[in-house]
Design a protein around this motif. Sequence first.
Motif, PDB file in Angstrom:
ATOM      1  N   PHE A   9       0.769  -1.207   0.032  1.00 20.02           N
ATOM      2  CA  PHE A   9      -0.002   0.006   0.024  1.00 20.02           C
ATOM      3  C   PHE A   9       0.920   1.371  -0.082  1.00 20.02           C
ATOM      4  CE2 PHE A   9      -2.979  -3.069   1.558  1.00 20.02           C
ATOM      5  CZ  PHE A   9      -4.142  -2.706   1.068  1.00 20.02           C
ATOM      6  N   ILE A  10       0.493   2.336  -0.716  1.00 22.37           N
ATOM      7  CA  ILE A  10       0.835   3.514  -0.855  1.00 22.37           C
ATOM      8  C   ILE A  10      -0.199   4.712  -0.397  1.00 22.37           C
ATOM      9  CG2 ILE A  10       2.279   5.560  -2.161  1.00 22.37           C
ATOM     10  CD1 ILE A  10       3.287   3.123  -3.796  1.00 22.37           C
ATOM     11  N   ILE A  11      -0.033   5.661   0.472  1.00 22.62           N
ATOM     12  CA  ILE A  11      -0.957   6.793   0.613  1.00 22.62           C
ATOM     13  C   ILE A  11      -0.095   8.065   0.107  1.00 22.62           C
ATOM     14  CG2 ILE A  11      -0.369   7.080   3.058  1.00 22.62           C
ATOM     15  CD1 ILE A  11      -3.145   8.054   3.376  1.00 22.62           C
ATOM     16  N   VAL A  12      -1.089   8.780  -0.560  1.00 21.21           N
ATOM     17  CA  VAL A  12      -0.273  10.083  -1.003  1.00 21.21           C
ATOM     18  C   VAL A  12      -0.848  11.390  -0.803  1.00 21.21           C
ATOM     19  CG1 VAL A  12       0.819  11.511  -3.195  1.00 21.21           C
ATOM     20  CG2 VAL A  12       0.734   8.808  -3.268  1.00 21.21           C
ATOM     21  N   SER A  13      -0.366  12.208  -0.333  1.00 20.88           N
ATOM     22  CA  SER A  13      -1.100  13.631  -0.013  1.00 20.88           C
ATOM     23  C   SER A  13      -1.452  14.250  -1.021  1.00 20.88           C
ATOM     24  CB  SER A  13      -0.372  14.296   1.105  1.00 20.88           C
ATOM     25  OG  SER A  13      -1.098  15.593   1.449  1.00 20.88           O
ATOM     26  N   ASN A  14      -2.700  14.966  -1.354  1.00 25.61           N
ATOM     27  CA  ASN A  14      -2.718  15.894  -2.079  1.00 25.61           C
ATOM     28  C   ASN A  14      -3.468  17.078  -1.553  1.00 25.61           C
ATOM     29  OD1 ASN A  14      -3.319  16.996  -4.997  1.00 25.61           O
ATOM     30  ND2 ASN A  14      -5.562  16.590  -4.886  1.00 25.61           N
ATOM     31  N   ASN A  15      -2.732  17.752  -0.504  1.00 20.99           N
ATOM     32  CA  ASN A  15      -3.317  18.839   0.397  1.00 20.99           C
ATOM     33  C   ASN A  15      -2.766  20.088  -0.416  1.00 20.99           C
ATOM     34  OD1 ASN A  15      -2.507  20.899   2.483  1.00 20.99           O
ATOM     35  ND2 ASN A  15      -4.005  19.649   3.511  1.00 20.99           N
ATOM     36  N   LEU A  16      -4.060  20.838  -0.598  1.00 17.26           N
ATOM     37  CA  LEU A  16      -3.785  22.007  -1.456  1.00 17.26           C
ATOM     38  C   LEU A  16      -3.702  23.260  -0.464  1.00 17.26           C
ATOM     39  CD1 LEU A  16      -6.392  21.395  -4.324  1.00 17.26           C
ATOM     40  CD2 LEU A  16      -3.916  21.111  -4.274  1.00 17.26           C
ATOM     41  N   SER A  17      -4.162  23.216   0.711  1.00 19.40           N
ATOM     42  CA  SER A  17      -4.107  24.355   1.436  1.00 19.40           C
ATOM     43  C   SER A  17      -4.768  25.621   0.817  1.00 19.40           C
ATOM     44  CB  SER A  17      -2.630  24.656   2.262  1.00 19.40           C
ATOM     45  OG  SER A  17      -1.982  23.556   2.646  1.00 19.40           O
ATOM     46  N   ASN A  18      -5.907  25.427   0.482  1.00 15.24           N
ATOM     47  CA  ASN A  18      -6.359  26.398  -0.347  1.00 15.24           C
ATOM     48  C   ASN A  18      -7.889  26.392  -0.072  1.00 15.24           C
ATOM     49  OD1 ASN A  18      -7.170  24.966  -2.446  1.00 15.24           O
ATOM     50  ND2 ASN A  18      -5.643  25.663  -3.770  1.00 15.24           N
ATOM     51  N   ASN A  19      -9.033  27.068  -1.019  1.00 20.85           N
ATOM     52  CA  ASN A  19     -10.262  27.029  -0.967  1.00 20.85           C
ATOM     53  C   ASN A  19     -10.669  25.743  -1.492  1.00 20.85           C
ATOM     54  OD1 ASN A  19     -12.223  28.551   0.303  1.00 20.85           O
ATOM     55  ND2 ASN A  19     -12.350  30.088  -1.244  1.00 20.85           N
ATOM     56  N   GLY A  57      -5.600  15.472   5.053  1.00 18.29           N
ATOM     57  CA  GLY A  57      -4.425  14.812   4.098  1.00 18.29           C
ATOM     58  C   GLY A  57      -3.306  15.677   4.130  1.00 18.29           C
ATOM     59  N   GLU A  58      -3.054  16.613   5.154  1.00 14.53           N
ATOM     60  CA  GLU A  58      -1.887  17.467   5.152  1.00 14.53           C
ATOM     61  C   GLU A  58      -0.654  16.566   5.652  1.00 14.53           C
ATOM     62  OE1 GLU A  58      -0.361  21.560   6.713  1.00 14.53           O
ATOM     63  OE2 GLU A  58      -2.082  20.856   7.931  1.00 14.53           O
ATOM     64  N   TYR A  59      -1.063  15.697   6.565  1.00 14.86           N
ATOM     65  CA  TYR A  59       0.122  14.483   7.061  1.00 14.86           C
ATOM     66  C   TYR A  59      -0.720  13.154   6.985  1.00 14.86           C
ATOM     67  CZ  TYR A  59       2.036  18.629   8.567  1.00 14.86           C
ATOM     68  OH  TYR A  59       2.767  20.032   8.707  1.00 14.86           O
ATOM     69  N   VAL A  60      -0.189  12.383   6.394  1.00 13.77           N
ATOM     70  CA  VAL A  60      -0.735  10.864   6.265  1.00 13.77           C
ATOM     71  C   VAL A  60       0.225   9.713   6.415  1.00 13.77           C
ATOM     72  CG1 VAL A  60      -1.892  11.684   4.200  1.00 13.77           C
ATOM     73  CG2 VAL A  60       0.415  10.764   3.692  1.00 13.77           C
ATOM     74  N   SER A  61      -0.200   8.648   6.939  1.00 14.20           N
ATOM     75  CA  SER A  61       0.584   7.496   7.436  1.00 14.20           C
ATOM     76  C   SER A  61      -0.136   6.149   6.882  1.00 14.20           C
ATOM     77  CB  SER A  61       1.271   7.346   8.834  1.00 14.20           C
ATOM     78  OG  SER A  61       1.911   6.182   8.867  1.00 14.20           O
ATOM     79  N   VAL A  62       0.578   5.131   6.571  1.00 19.42           N
ATOM     80  CA  VAL A  62      -0.162   3.649   6.107  1.00 19.42           C
ATOM     81  C   VAL A  62       0.576   2.567   6.812  1.00 19.42           C
ATOM     82  CG1 VAL A  62       1.290   3.376   4.236  1.00 19.42           C
ATOM     83  CG2 VAL A  62      -1.052   2.249   4.512  1.00 19.42           C
ATOM     84  N   TYR A  63      -0.269   1.777   7.599  1.00 16.42           N
ATOM     85  CA  TYR A  63       0.409   0.576   8.024  1.00 16.42           C
ATOM     86  C   TYR A  63      -0.408  -0.807   7.617  1.00 16.42           C
ATOM     87  CZ  TYR A  63       0.986  -3.112  11.395  1.00 16.42           C
ATOM     88  OH  TYR A  63       1.203  -4.386  12.037  1.00 16.42           O
ATOM     89  N   ASN A  64       0.546  -1.646   7.318  1.00 16.71           N
ATOM     90  CA  ASN A  64      -0.061  -2.916   6.448  1.00 16.71           C
ATOM     91  C   ASN A  64       0.923  -3.949   7.083  1.00 16.71           C
ATOM     92  OD1 ASN A  64      -1.237  -4.895   4.583  1.00 16.71           O
ATOM     93  ND2 ASN A  64       0.566  -4.304   3.277  1.00 16.71           N
ATOM     94  N   ASP A  65       0.187  -5.148   7.500  1.00 11.71           N
ATOM     95  CA  ASP A  65       0.659  -6.401   7.724  1.00 11.71           C
ATOM     96  C   ASP A  65      -0.194  -7.325   6.799  1.00 11.71           C
ATOM     97  OD1 ASP A  65      -1.091  -7.448   9.389  1.00 11.71           O
ATOM     98  OD2 ASP A  65      -0.070  -6.952  11.314  1.00 11.71           O
ATOM     99  N   SER A  66       0.116  -8.801   7.085  1.00  9.36           N
ATOM    100  CA  SER A  66      -0.753  -9.655   6.555  1.00  9.36           C
ATOM    101  C   SER A  66      -2.149  -9.520   6.728  1.00  9.36           C
ATOM    102  CB  SER A  66      -0.098 -10.922   6.435  1.00  9.36           C
ATOM    103  OG  SER A  66      -0.247 -11.474   7.865  1.00  9.36           O
ATOM    104  N   SER A  67      -2.513  -9.292   7.657  1.00 18.00           N
ATOM    105  CA  SER A  67      -4.075  -9.563   8.259  1.00 18.00           C
ATOM    106  C   SER A  67      -4.752  -7.898   8.505  1.00 18.00           C
ATOM    107  CB  SER A  67      -3.947 -10.104   9.652  1.00 18.00           C
ATOM    108  OG  SER A  67      -3.217  -9.333  10.827  1.00 18.00           O
TER     109      SER A  67
END
Length: 186
Positions: A66-76, A108-118
């Motif tokens: 898994f990958i998580i990607v921020s798309n934080n625009l900090s605008n309106n 989404g300004e700050y993001v994190s992902v955790y993955n194990d087999s279950s």
Amino acid sequence: VSDIDAFKFGTSVSINDYAVIGCPKTSASNSSISIFKYNSGNWDHKSSISKDKLNYGSLVSTSGNFIIVSNNLSNNTSNNVYIYKTTDSGVNWSESSINGISNNDNFGEYVSVYNDSSVQYITTTRNIGDNYYGIYLYKYVGSSWVLQNNNNYINFKIKNSYYPPTAVHIYNKKIIVASSNYNNGT
């Protein structure tokens, strides 16, 4: 990768089973992430994903497939995060996204992902107003990301005052948030 803006490539990096390198958009290019996998002493380029989004790739996190990607625009606009999953050693990535709740919420300004087999979790921050930030915890169920915390957020305030988060990280259901007072380093 030939179309990388050398000044933005590496704005954010994360490593686990894959190395992911973020390259947010400049005025002359699309934003992108580049994905590499270590193989027999070399980093093989597996894939690149590009978006015509201003801050896509400004923060990345990877764990397992898994990958998580921020798309934080900090605008309106209402912000979102993109989540990718691979089932073929990183060549192809399926995409899903989670949208912010309101304009200017810094979702989404700050993001994190955790993955194990279950179990798989992601966490993200959001400005909920009145000097509070919220931490949102999502769990991967079937093929969807489901909001945990009784469909609510964990709010926090540090030292009886407000300092915005500077990072978030998740390991299993344990979440750590960094926060700093830029004026005095607390």
